[in-house]
Design a protein around this motif. Sequence first.
Motif, PDB file in Angstrom:
ATOM      1  N   VAL A  90       0.928  -1.137  -0.159  1.00  0.00           N
ATOM      2  CA  VAL A  90      -0.009   0.042   0.055  1.00  0.00           C
ATOM      3  C   VAL A  90       0.887   1.360   0.102  1.00  0.00           C
ATOM      4  CG1 VAL A  90      -2.126   1.028   1.010  1.00  0.00           C
ATOM      5  CG2 VAL A  90      -1.554  -1.401   1.585  1.00  0.00           C
ATOM      6  N   TRP A  91       1.112   1.752  -1.042  1.00  0.00           N
ATOM      7  CA  TRP A  91       1.989   2.986  -1.267  1.00  0.00           C
ATOM      8  C   TRP A  91       3.477   2.591  -0.661  1.00  0.00           C
ATOM      9  CZ3 TRP A  91      -0.495   4.414  -5.035  1.00  0.00           C
ATOM     10  CH2 TRP A  91      -1.804   4.828  -4.855  1.00  0.00           C
ATOM     11  N   VAL A 140      -3.232   2.847  10.528  1.00  0.00           N
ATOM     12  CA  VAL A 140      -4.125   3.267   9.655  1.00  0.00           C
ATOM     13  C   VAL A 140      -4.730   1.781   8.906  1.00  0.00           C
ATOM     14  CG1 VAL A 140      -2.383   3.678   7.927  1.00  0.00           C
ATOM     15  CG2 VAL A 140      -4.640   4.971   7.569  1.00  0.00           C
ATOM     16  N   SER A 141      -5.801   1.902   8.328  1.00  0.00           N
ATOM     17  CA  SER A 141      -6.460   0.833   7.422  1.00  0.00           C
ATOM     18  C   SER A 141      -5.577   0.872   6.091  1.00  0.00           C
ATOM     19  CB  SER A 141      -7.750   1.093   7.202  1.00  0.00           C
ATOM     20  OG  SER A 141      -7.963   2.511   6.524  1.00  0.00           O
ATOM     21  N   PHE A 142      -6.300   0.578   4.891  1.00  0.00           N
ATOM     22  CA  PHE A 142      -6.084   0.293   3.787  1.00  0.00           C
ATOM     23  C   PHE A 142      -5.990   1.878   3.215  1.00  0.00           C
ATOM     24  CE2 PHE A 142      -6.643  -4.481   3.487  1.00  0.00           C
ATOM     25  CZ  PHE A 142      -5.335  -4.684   3.554  1.00  0.00           C
ATOM     26  N   ALA A 143      -6.439   2.865   4.110  1.00  0.00           N
ATOM     27  CA  ALA A 143      -6.679   4.071   3.400  1.00  0.00           C
ATOM     28  C   ALA A 143      -5.214   4.542   3.103  1.00  0.00           C
ATOM     29  CB  ALA A 143      -7.400   5.104   4.272  1.00  0.00           C
ATOM     30  N   ASP A 144      -5.221   5.630   2.172  1.00  0.00           N
ATOM     31  CA  ASP A 144      -3.841   6.166   1.634  1.00  0.00           C
ATOM     32  C   ASP A 144      -2.796   6.485   2.581  1.00  0.00           C
ATOM     33  OD1 ASP A 144      -4.680   5.867  -1.119  1.00  0.00           O
ATOM     34  OD2 ASP A 144      -4.778   7.970  -1.472  1.00  0.00           O
ATOM     35  N   ALA A 145      -3.327   7.307   3.813  1.00  0.00           N
ATOM     36  CA  ALA A 145      -2.132   7.578   4.740  1.00  0.00           C
ATOM     37  C   ALA A 145      -2.819   7.952   6.219  1.00  0.00           C
ATOM     38  CB  ALA A 145      -1.628   8.858   4.233  1.00  0.00           C
TER      39      ALA A 145
END
Length: 264
Positions: A90-91, A140-145
């Motif tokens: 993830v990023w 954080v979840s799989f959200a961007d940041a």
Amino acid sequence: MRLSGIHVYPLKSAAGIELADAVVERRGLRHDRRWMAVDAAGKCVTGRELPRLTLVRAMPAADGLVLEAPGMPRLHAAMPVDADTLAVDVWDCRLRAPLLGAEADAWLSTFLGTPLRLVHMDAAATRAVTSSRAMSGDVVSFADAFPVLLLSQASLDGLNARLASPVSMQRFRPNLVVDGVPAHAEDGWARIRIGEVEFDVAEPCVRCVFTTVDPLRGERDPGGEPLRTLIGYRRTPDGVAFGQLLLPRSAGTVRRGDRVDVLR
């Protein structure tokens, strides 16, 4: 100031679900961005690359996930008891996440026309917040940041007043919508309380091409709106800012209609 909207997006980049209330956890609102599509290499796939992902409706179930999309049969996919895990990116973060299973993979791959797999963020899959505003233990979840995204209704109204064709709040995928404040009042907040839950206001949300995807059609706007207009009046040294990213500082439940207080 009141909380006028609560939204979760169980599958990253897929359709949102509007709620009357939500439990706030360290990694964000419960059920928000706990599922993610990845390619064969385990890299996250979003609506930036596959705009039609916004047409997928993913609904959490007690044993897994329910998937719906135009022209597709409804699928109730149960998480295997001893699910295989996959190393996913993830990023700039790599972690291991359980796979939902072959049936769900095939369903999503068929709808989007490319090989994909679905992974879940369970309790063992942790991802630290890397911002300088973060504290030890922030995740954080799989959200961007960041765990939570907030936007005021007036900020959207101000944008729509500049657009030939107004856009919906869903273009910006907020978790929390606040009403009763001037446009971009959220830019000046450092800490807020919504109902019984406190949040640090960490940093502005920098916007990208994903805002040009119409979530009702699963297509990009040919004129690059609303990002083109936002560039004209919301550009900062870090990018185009619209909304604020939050870090939960207490547990509890937020409810539509809750009072919003600025603590500093």
